[in-house]
Design a protein around this motif. Structure first.
Motif, PDB file in Angstrom:
ATOM      1  N   LEU A 287      26.983  55.768  63.483  1.00  0.00           N
ATOM      2  CA  LEU A 287      28.418  55.683  63.238  1.00  0.00           C
ATOM      3  C   LEU A 287      29.075  57.055  63.339  1.00  0.00           C
ATOM      4  O   LEU A 287      30.212  57.183  63.817  1.00  0.00           O
ATOM      5  CB  LEU A 287      28.688  55.070  61.862  1.00  0.00           C
ATOM      6  CG  LEU A 287      28.407  53.570  61.725  1.00  0.00           C
ATOM      7  CD1 LEU A 287      28.524  53.142  60.276  1.00  0.00           C
ATOM      8  CD2 LEU A 287      29.348  52.750  62.596  1.00  0.00           C
TER       9      LEU A 287
ATOM     10  N   ASP B 124      32.196  58.258  65.667  1.00  0.00           N
ATOM     11  CA  ASP B 124      33.339  59.009  65.145  1.00  0.00           C
ATOM     12  C   ASP B 124      33.564  60.290  65.945  1.00  0.00           C
ATOM     13  O   ASP B 124      34.707  60.692  66.193  1.00  0.00           O
ATOM     14  CB  ASP B 124      33.112  59.368  63.671  1.00  0.00           C
ATOM     15  CG  ASP B 124      33.310  58.179  62.750  1.00  0.00           C
ATOM     16  OD1 ASP B 124      34.012  57.227  63.131  1.00  0.00           O
ATOM     17  OD2 ASP B 124      32.744  58.201  61.633  1.00  0.00           O
TER      18      ASP B 124
ATOM     19  N   LYS C 179      34.460  49.267  64.237  1.00  0.00           N
ATOM     20  CA  LYS C 179      34.751  50.667  64.564  1.00  0.00           C
ATOM     21  C   LYS C 179      35.067  50.833  66.048  1.00  0.00           C
ATOM     22  O   LYS C 179      36.016  51.539  66.421  1.00  0.00           O
ATOM     23  CB  LYS C 179      33.567  51.557  64.169  1.00  0.00           C
ATOM     24  CG  LYS C 179      33.828  53.044  64.347  1.00  0.00           C
ATOM     25  CD  LYS C 179      32.687  53.876  63.804  1.00  0.00           C
ATOM     26  CE  LYS C 179      32.684  53.928  62.303  1.00  0.00           C
ATOM     27  NZ  LYS C 179      33.782  54.785  61.771  1.00  0.00           N
TER      28      LYS C 179
ATOM     29  N   GLU D 268      21.832  54.026  60.853  1.00  0.00           N
ATOM     30  CA  GLU D 268      23.161  53.435  61.055  1.00  0.00           C
ATOM     31  C   GLU D 268      24.260  54.459  60.770  1.00  0.00           C
ATOM     32  O   GLU D 268      25.226  54.569  61.531  1.00  0.00           O
ATOM     33  CB  GLU D 268      23.338  52.214  60.150  1.00  0.00           C
ATOM     34  CG  GLU D 268      24.721  51.580  60.261  1.00  0.00           C
ATOM     35  CD  GLU D 268      24.873  50.349  59.387  1.00  0.00           C
ATOM     36  OE1 GLU D 268      25.938  50.187  58.776  1.00  0.00           O
ATOM     37  OE2 GLU D 268      23.915  49.549  59.309  1.00  0.00           O
TER      38      GLU D 268
ATOM     39  N   THR E 269      29.868  45.901  61.618  1.00  0.00           N
ATOM     40  CA  THR E 269      30.268  47.270  61.269  1.00  0.00           C
ATOM     41  C   THR E 269      30.549  48.097  62.511  1.00  0.00           C
ATOM     42  O   THR E 269      31.569  48.792  62.603  1.00  0.00           O
ATOM     43  CB  THR E 269      29.163  47.967  60.447  1.00  0.00           C
ATOM     44  OG1 THR E 269      28.914  47.205  59.262  1.00  0.00           O
ATOM     45  CG2 THR E 269      29.589  49.376  60.057  1.00  0.00           C
ATOM     46  N   PHE E 270      29.636  48.019  63.478  1.00  0.00           N
ATOM     47  CA  PHE E 270      29.809  48.767  64.719  1.00  0.00           C
ATOM     48  C   PHE E 270      30.986  48.225  65.523  1.00  0.00           C
ATOM     49  O   PHE E 270      31.776  48.977  66.089  1.00  0.00           O
ATOM     50  CB  PHE E 270      28.541  48.704  65.563  1.00  0.00           C
ATOM     51  CG  PHE E 270      27.355  49.352  64.917  1.00  0.00           C
ATOM     52  CD1 PHE E 270      27.279  50.723  64.781  1.00  0.00           C
ATOM     53  CD2 PHE E 270      26.306  48.592  64.434  1.00  0.00           C
ATOM     54  CE1 PHE E 270      26.186  51.329  64.184  1.00  0.00           C
ATOM     55  CE2 PHE E 270      25.215  49.177  63.830  1.00  0.00           C
ATOM     56  CZ  PHE E 270      25.154  50.554  63.705  1.00  0.00           C
TER      57      PHE E 270
END
Length: 204
Positions: free
Chosen positions: A64, A68, A127, A60, A123-124
């Motif tokens: 992420l 980014d 973002k 994960e 979470t994904f």
């Protein structure tokens, strides 16, 4: 001597980290997030498991980091393109050109960001939406500038900005998944359509 050694170690660490990211990009692009295994990324990076987990504590975290990386490349390209233009409309147009250019240049990263990150949990999604929000805010800012300069009539620039991001997102996702329509077809028509939607004529 110590400073030179420290600089070498930092450079080496950055190189290793980038090699792991490149390997993860390759594996995630081929297999998707759920089917990708850290062991495959270790092998692709030609690195040790300890080295990979030193830089990224989990799959994960690594995923992420790739998102980014895409966000950084997108922001860098938009900032450079906008800085080269004067006037709100021209800056908005430059942002559209640069944004689509990044999606085309980094197709594998775009696939991870737009396709694979969808449905992978809060979470994904947070973002992913933040990156799209930043793009919309940038468009809104320069649409407001165009209104202040009287290049276009007053309009709800927040709605326009999110509508534009939605249209760009849909076309790019379709291209990433199917290969159609090609970026060469998308860019001129989409740019003209979006600019006309705010009362600014642009020739194909």
């Amino acid at each position: 001597m110590r400073k030179h050694t420290d600089k070498y170690m930092i450079t080496k660490a950055e190189h290793t980290r980038q090699r792991i990211l490149d390997a993860a990009l390759s594996v995630f692009s081929r297999k998707g997030y759920y089917d990708a295994r850290m062991d495959e990324i270790v092998a692709e990076a030609d690195s040790s498991k300890g080295s990979v987990y030193f830089h990224f504590s989990s799959k994960e975290t690594l995923f992420l980091a790739l998102i980014d990386e895409f966000a950084h490349r997108l922001e860098e390209s938009l900032t450079k393109a906008i800085a080269a233009e004067q006037g709100g409309v021209h800056r908005v147009e430059a942002a559209l050109n640069a944004g689509l250019g990044v999606f085309g240049k980094y197709r594998q990263l775009a696939k991870i960001f737009l396709v694979q990150a969808v449905g992978l949990g809060q979470t994904f999604e947070v973002k992913r939406l933040k990156i799209l929000d930043n793009f919309a805010v940038l468009i809104k800012e320069h649409l407001d500038e165009a209104i202040a300069d009287k290049d276009i009539q007053p309009i709800d620039t927040t709605i326009v900005a999110y509508a534009w991001v939605g249209a760009i997102n849909e076309l790019v996702m379709r291209w990433i998944q199917t290969g159609e329509p090609e970026p060469e077809r998308i860019l001129p028509t989409l740019r003209t359509m979006l600019l006309r939607s705010i009362g600014f004529e642009h020739k194909l």
